[in-house]
Motif scaffolding. Structure first.
Motif, PDB file in Angstrom:
ATOM      1  N   VAL A 195       0.617   2.379   6.352  1.00 29.02           N
ATOM      2  CA  VAL A 195       1.154   3.683   6.761  1.00 29.02           C
ATOM      3  C   VAL A 195       0.319   4.801   6.146  1.00 29.02           C
ATOM      4  N   LYS A 196       0.000   4.670   4.866  1.00 29.59           N
ATOM      5  CA  LYS A 196      -0.797   5.686   4.176  1.00 29.59           C
ATOM      6  C   LYS A 196      -2.166   5.858   4.824  1.00 29.59           C
ATOM      7  N   GLU A 197      -2.805   4.731   5.160  1.00 27.84           N
ATOM      8  CA  GLU A 197      -4.136   4.790   5.775  1.00 27.84           C
ATOM      9  C   GLU A 197      -4.072   5.330   7.196  1.00 27.84           C
ATOM     10  N   LYS A 198      -3.069   4.891   7.962  1.00 26.85           N
ATOM     11  CA  LYS A 198      -2.980   5.282   9.374  1.00 26.85           C
ATOM     12  C   LYS A 198      -2.754   6.781   9.526  1.00 26.85           C
ATOM     13  N   TYR A 199      -1.860   7.332   8.718  1.00 27.02           N
ATOM     14  CA  TYR A 199      -1.488   8.739   8.877  1.00 27.02           C
ATOM     15  C   TYR A 199      -2.176   9.654   7.868  1.00 27.02           C
ATOM     16  N   LYS A 200      -3.087   9.102   7.068  1.00 23.62           N
ATOM     17  CA  LYS A 200      -3.824   9.902   6.071  1.00 23.62           C
ATOM     18  C   LYS A 200      -2.859  10.741   5.221  1.00 23.62           C
ATOM     19  N   VAL A 201      -1.829  10.080   4.715  1.00 22.34           N
ATOM     20  CA  VAL A 201      -0.799  10.773   3.938  1.00 22.34           C
ATOM     21  C   VAL A 201      -1.427  11.378   2.680  1.00 22.34           C
ATOM     22  N   THR A 202      -1.188  12.658   2.459  1.00 23.30           N
ATOM     23  CA  THR A 202      -1.803  13.377   1.328  1.00 23.30           C
ATOM     24  C   THR A 202      -0.861  13.521   0.143  1.00 23.30           C
ATOM     25  N   ARG A 203       0.327  12.937   0.244  1.00 22.96           N
ATOM     26  CA  ARG A 203       1.241  12.981  -0.906  1.00 22.96           C
ATOM     27  C   ARG A 203       0.649  12.182  -2.055  1.00 22.96           C
ATOM     28  N   ASN A 204       1.215  12.392  -3.236  1.00 20.17           N
ATOM     29  CA  ASN A 204       0.708  11.702  -4.422  1.00 20.17           C
ATOM     30  C   ASN A 204       1.241  10.271  -4.445  1.00 20.17           C
ATOM     31  N   TRP A 205       0.764   9.476  -3.477  1.00 16.72           N
ATOM     32  CA  TRP A 205       1.163   8.068  -3.403  1.00 16.72           C
ATOM     33  C   TRP A 205       0.141   7.251  -4.165  1.00 16.72           C
ATOM     34  N   ASN A 206       0.461   6.900  -5.394  1.00 11.91           N
ATOM     35  CA  ASN A 206      -0.445   6.150  -6.258  1.00 11.91           C
ATOM     36  C   ASN A 206       0.304   5.003  -6.899  1.00 11.91           C
ATOM     37  N   GLY A 207      -0.405   3.908  -7.118  1.00  9.94           N
ATOM     38  CA  GLY A 207       0.197   2.781  -7.798  1.00  9.94           C
ATOM     39  C   GLY A 207       1.255   2.104  -6.953  1.00  9.94           C
ATOM     40  N   ASP A 208       2.224   1.483  -7.638  1.00  5.98           N
ATOM     41  CA  ASP A 208       3.289   0.751  -6.964  1.00  5.98           C
ATOM     42  C   ASP A 208       4.285   1.731  -6.349  1.00  5.98           C
ATOM     43  N   PRO A 209       4.762   1.467  -5.110  1.00  6.87           N
ATOM     44  CA  PRO A 209       5.664   2.431  -4.451  1.00  6.87           C
ATOM     45  C   PRO A 209       6.987   2.650  -5.167  1.00  6.87           C
ATOM     46  N   CYS A 210       7.573   1.591  -5.757  1.00  8.80           N
ATOM     47  CA  CYS A 210       8.929   1.697  -6.299  1.00  8.80           C
ATOM     48  C   CYS A 210       9.005   1.657  -7.823  1.00  8.80           C
ATOM     49  N   SER A 211       7.978   1.189  -8.484  1.00  5.47           N
ATOM     50  CA  SER A 211       8.046   0.989  -9.932  1.00  5.47           C
ATOM     51  C   SER A 211       6.913   1.711 -10.640  1.00  5.47           C
ATOM     52  N   PRO A 212       7.190   2.189 -11.878  1.00  3.58           N
ATOM     53  CA  PRO A 212       8.515   2.331 -12.487  1.00  3.58           C
ATOM     54  C   PRO A 212       9.374   3.326 -11.700  1.00  3.58           C
ATOM     55  N   ARG A 213      10.655   3.280 -11.931  1.00  3.46           N
ATOM     56  CA  ARG A 213      11.578   4.095 -11.123  1.00  3.46           C
ATOM     57  C   ARG A 213      11.261   5.580 -11.203  1.00  3.46           C
ATOM     58  N   GLU A 214      10.841   6.038 -12.396  1.00  5.67           N
ATOM     59  CA  GLU A 214      10.604   7.471 -12.556  1.00  5.67           C
ATOM     60  C   GLU A 214       9.366   7.948 -11.809  1.00  5.67           C
ATOM     61  N   TYR A 215       8.551   7.012 -11.292  1.00  4.50           N
ATOM     62  CA  TYR A 215       7.346   7.399 -10.561  1.00  4.50           C
ATOM     63  C   TYR A 215       7.360   6.860  -9.134  1.00  4.50           C
ATOM     64  N   ILE A 216       8.555   6.695  -8.576  1.00  6.43           N
ATOM     65  CA  ILE A 216       8.682   6.229  -7.210  1.00  6.43           C
ATOM     66  C   ILE A 216       7.985   7.187  -6.255  1.00  6.43           C
ATOM     67  N   TRP A 217       7.374   6.667  -5.225  1.00  5.87           N
ATOM     68  CA  TRP A 217       6.645   7.510  -4.274  1.00  5.87           C
ATOM     69  C   TRP A 217       7.583   8.531  -3.627  1.00  5.87           C
ATOM     70  N   GLU A 218       7.075   9.724  -3.476  1.00  3.67           N
ATOM     71  CA  GLU A 218       7.840  10.784  -2.825  1.00  3.67           C
ATOM     72  C   GLU A 218       8.171  10.377  -1.395  1.00  3.67           C
ATOM     73  N   GLY A 219       9.423  10.517  -1.027  1.00  8.43           N
ATOM     74  CA  GLY A 219       9.841  10.189   0.330  1.00  8.43           C
ATOM     75  C   GLY A 219      10.398   8.783   0.471  1.00  8.43           C
ATOM     76  N   LEU A 220      10.481   8.030  -0.641  1.00  9.13           N
ATOM     77  CA  LEU A 220      11.005   6.667  -0.584  1.00  9.13           C
ATOM     78  C   LEU A 220      12.258   6.544  -1.428  1.00  9.13           C
ATOM     79  N   ASN A 221      13.149   5.655  -0.998  1.00  6.65           N
ATOM     80  CA  ASN A 221      14.240   5.172  -1.827  1.00  6.65           C
ATOM     81  C   ASN A 221      14.116   3.662  -1.902  1.00  6.65           C
ATOM     82  N   CYS A 222      14.368   3.110  -3.082  1.00  6.30           N
ATOM     83  CA  CYS A 222      14.218   1.672  -3.280  1.00  6.30           C
ATOM     84  C   CYS A 222      15.489   1.094  -3.870  1.00  6.30           C
TER      85      CYS A 222
END
Length: 900
Positions: free
Chosen positions: A397-424
């Motif tokens: 999804v990140k590659e297809k839509y060239k998402v510019t949000r700060n999506w780094n590392g693991d999407p859900c862990s640690p909880r305090e750094y969960i990707w913006e726009g996700l709930n896990c």
């Protein structure tokens, strides 16, 4: 590469060594012309598109552009360039944006790797962050797991910190993440990845990684740091390089080269061929690795000793290796063999802030102990990561839509750094977190809908509304999906039967309004007339409200000028007989720029920022429209408070006594209050004031912080004088929900123990990072929440996750026990504030007050890996290390060589 030898007596031996050096040099020219397979060497901040070969190591370094997103490239300042040991230290990448920024390194799944990051500040930002006295530190993660902390506080900006870890790659890539701890901007100078043999470091596995705290080589060695190509795995070996009495150094590199390759740690001949011992008259030596006050956490340490006999002339050398803290031998009657022996136990030692080992000669030994090399590691507990299918889907999804949000590392862990726009969701045990909700509304997405969402078997809500998505709707067969919002895009039909069928069965909420597809169908998922009528009604209501507000504003403005004229008329004629300044209301308006800047709000009223005539900043707390009756009750308290002075109480500078306004003027606290930071002074009030004072509203919002984070208690609007000869005073219950003494609330009988109860809540807030009353998933008082967490797990489950386990568990347990004692329901069961202060001092970790240690770098003598010079100290046979900056980095209690 430098080959250093000690005492070789024969001419043949010297010629043999010379031939060996020439052969080794020739092989280096052929073998090391390019980096070994699997080596990844990254020069962070290097902007040239072509790679380059480092002149000292012959390793090829690349730019970091393809390994990381975000960040800004910098060079260190010109005045620090001359101190750079290599080209990599001259540039860096800084990460001023986002809490977590990650490098992604290519790996083979299940393979063992050494990871090293270096940090050379070089005052690149011209802020002198490492020398201005403020904390300058940030965190490092391996994937989702806390690795270590990079602490550059009071650090020479020319020097280099490095951190090394050994880990097993969980997948085809591994993330190294920098964590912004709000104490300086994270940055990185180099990042290296080195593959290791699977048999090396057997205590490292998929569930346990290790962080290197010390790696030392002994003997007479000229190199400050030994690395590749001497060490084929490019580990950093620090030279002990201590030649003073009673040390004796040994060397025999030629014999080492003939040894069979049986070492599970892969030590090179240059390391094994040198050793240190002590002169014959001594029988033991100590090795102490101890944390300074920079490191307050308890660590699980694992030492590794490397021994090789380099020449005993037929004499016997036998010694025991003791763990002194536990008073038991790790290894008994050990004799260094003529071939390599690496000594370690396959478990970690008890948690602590030091490791203290002793190599002690046995009674029948003819020679003292010797040591060739030494390593110590601490455990990095590896936690479960997001399910790989979800991770792979989000990558697509990140590659297809060239998402510019700060999506780094693991999407859900640690909880305090969960990707913006996700709930896990986070299942218990060893199950992987799963993504259950994706919100990408108004994200500028273009192109067709990604089919990768179908692979997310736990997804419940997918919101892609208000984008520019085109094409048809894929056949999303995700049985867990409950909401699919594709409204306001450019999608056309048909609607897949699987989606339409789930909608008709009431299993899926479908939203398609605002798409071309809705010109062909009339389903409720495309909206209806009722929706438009409701929208029009809302618009009419909003407009009506705005009209009413405009009318009210005009009326208020008309009356404002008349109010200003009456200000001076409303000043109280009878002043208070106290030695603090009385401000007129018109003066307060000038000081606060007509009450423009609100910096707080409390039970007493609004708090405004102000500036006095001399430029001094103040906080002005104002209660408007106060009745005369309340003023008579309150102002005598001001008389009492004007006489109270303590370093941990906010100083009252003045007051305003106006018929329409009561105000207090305090010194301004630039760091806000403790509540804001999370998200002393009481003993003086209770015991030393005459009369004693009960504050009645102790809470984190009323504990202010100056620029040095010194806490001061404020807001005495509810305080009451109190005589120690009385057991209580009767008053109407007042305070803040969550902090209010239940006994006081029930009986209206006030004692100083009401403040103790509130302070207990404050302690729990500091420890947990939680508010006094939690509301999600249901309202719960903080003490009850702590009790539940500890009952179901341990104290670590109750501690603020932002501390990343960097604390002394024993001390923390004592503080929690004290806090829970403070919040006992009956006041008689609570300690006094004096007892609280005494116990808090006892809870401080040992060594907190010790002298701060100087820092080292790998360009310095006695430098230590990754600010070990501040974290750890080495003591061997009573000879402490010597800092190259003229201060001792040894401990204060020195062990003397003893036994003959």
């Amino acid at each position: 590469m430098a080959i250093v030898y000690g005492y070789l007596t024969s001419t043949g031996a010297r010629l043999g060594l010379l031939a060996f050096q020439m052969l080794l040099a020739a092989s280096m020219i052929q073998v090391h012309a390019q980096s070994p397979a699997g080596f990844v060497s990254i020069d962070c901040g290097y902007t040239n598109s072509s790679d380059y070969v480092d002149e000292k190591t012959n390793l090829t370094y690349d730019s970091d552009e393809r390994y990381v997103e975000g960040g800004k490239n910098f060079s260190i300042r010109a005045e620090h360039m001359k101190d750079a040991a290599n080209k990599q230290e001259q540039t860096l990448r800084s990460f001023p944006d986002g809490q977590r920024n990650c490098y992604t390194l290519p790996t083979d799944s299940g393979k063992k790797y050494l990871i090293r990051a270096t940090f050379t500040y070089g005052n690149y930002d011209e802020l002198n962050s490492s020398k201005n006295g403020s904390p300058f530190l940030f965190g490092l993660h391996i994937g989702v797991n806390f690795w270590t902390e990079v602490n550059l506080t009071n650090w020479n900006p020319s020097n280099t910190v490095w951190k090394e870890a050994i880990t097993v790659a969980p997948d085809t890539s591994i993330h190294v993440c920098l964590i912004n701890l709000e104490s300086g901007i994270p940055f990185m100078s180099t990042l290296d990845l080195r593959p290791l043999q699977d048999t090396m470091y057997p205590f490292v596995n998929v569930s346990t990684s290790v962080s290197s705290f010390s790696r030392l080589r002994f003997g007479s060695v000229d190199e400050l740091i030994t690395r590749f190509p001497t060490d084929p795995y490019d580990r950093f070996w620090q030279s002990w390089a201590n030649y003073s009495y009673p040390w004796s150094n040994m060397s025999n590199i030629i014999n080492v080269t003939a040894l069979p390759n049986i070492d599970i740690f892969g030590l090179p001949p240059a390391i094994l061929g040198n050793a240190s011992t002590i002169i014959d008259r001594y029988s033991w030596l100590n090795i102490t690795v101890r944390s300074s006050h920079y490191l307050t956490t308890e660590l699980e340490l694992l030492p590794v000793f490397h021994f090789l006999e380099l020449g005993n002339n037929g004499s016997r050398r036998t010694f025991d290796i003791y763990n002194v803290d536990e008073q038991q031998p790790l290894f008994s009657n050990f004799t260094p063999p003529a071939f390599l022996s690496s000594m370690f136990r396959n478990w970690f030692l008890h948690k602590g802030r030091r490791a203290y080992f002793q190599l002690r000669s046995t009674p029948n030994s003819q020679l003292p102990p010797l040591i060739n090399a030494y390593e110590v590691y601490s455990r990095v507990q590896m936690n479960v990561t997001t399910a790989s299918s979800d991770v792979e889907s989000m990558k697509l999804v990140k590659e297809k839509y060239k998402v510019t949000r700060n999506w780094n590392g693991d999407p859900c862990s640690p909880r305090e750094y969960i990707w913006e726009g996700l709930n896990c969701t986070y299942p218990n045990g060893d199950q992987n977190p799963r993504i259950v909700k994706i919100y990408l509304s108004n994200s500028g997405l273009q192109g067709e809908l990604a089919i990768s969402f179908m692979n997310m078997s736990s997804l419940e809500i997918l919101d892609l509304s208000h984008n520019n998505l085109t094409g048809t709707i894929p056949d999303y067969r995700v049985n867990s999906l409950k909401v699919l919002d594709l409204s306001n895009n450019k999608l056309h039909g048909p609607i897949p039967y699987s989606i339409l069928g789930r909608f008709k069965a009431g299993l899926l909420e479908l939203r398609l309004e605002g798409n071309p597809i809705c010109s062909q169908v009339r389903g409720s998922y495309c909206g209806n007339k009722k929706t438009h009528i409701l929208l029009i009604s809302v618009i009419v209501l909003v407009v009506s409200i705005l009209v009413v507000l405009c009318i009210l504003w005009k009326l208020c403005w008309k009356g404002k000028s008349k109010e200003d004229n009456d200000d001076n008329m409303n000043e109280e004629e009878i002043p208070l007989h106290i030695d603090i300044r009385r401000f007129k209301y018109t003066e307060l308006k000038t000081i606060t720029n007509n009450f423009q800047s609100i910096i707080g709000k409390g039970g007493f009223g609004m708090v405004y920022h102000g500036i006095l005539e001399n430029g001094e900043e103040v906080a002005v707390k104002v209660l408007r429209d106060t009745s005369i009756a309340l003023s008579k009750d309150f102002l005598p308290e001001v008389q009492t408070l004007s006489k109270v002075h303590h370093k941990n109480l906010v100083t009252l500078l003045g007051y305003c006594q106006n018929k329409k306004c009561l105000a207090l003027v305090y010194y301004f606290m630039p760091r806000g209050n403790l509540y804001e930071v999370l998200r002393g002074g009481l003993e003086y009030l209770h015991e030393s004031c005459t009369p004693a004072i009960v504050h009645r509203d102790v809470k984190t919002a009323n504990i202010l912080l100056d620029e040095n984070l010194v806490a001061m208690i404020a807001d005495f609007g509810l305080s009451r004088s109190y005589s120690p000869t009385h057991t209580h005073i009767s008053t109407v219950a007042a305070g803040t929900v969550g902090y209010l003494d239940p006994e006081y609330n029930a009986t209206f009988q006030l004692t100083v123990k009401a403040d103790v109860y509130s302070f207990g809540i404050v302690l729990l807030e500091i420890i947990t990072g939680q508010p006094s009353v939690l509301v999600d998933p249901e309202p719960m008082h903080l003490p009850n929440w702590v009790r539940q967490k500890i009952a179901k797990g341990s104290i670590h489950d109750a501690v603020d996750s932002r501390l990343m386990h960097q604390y002394d568990a024993t001390s923390l347990q004592n503080v929690i026990d004290l806090a829970m004692n403070c919040v006992e329901s009956a006041s008689i069961d609570r300690p006094s504030m004096t007892d609280v202060v005494i116990k808090l001092k006892e809870c401080l970790p040992a060594g907190t007050g010790e002298k701060q240690l100087k820092s080292g770098s790998y360009k310095q003598k006695d430098a230590m890996d990754a600010d070990i010079a501040r974290q750890f100290q080495l003591l061997i046979s009573g000879v402490s290390t010597e800092s190259n900056e003229g201060t001792s980095s040894g401990v204060t209690e020195l062990s003397s060589p003893s036994g003959r």
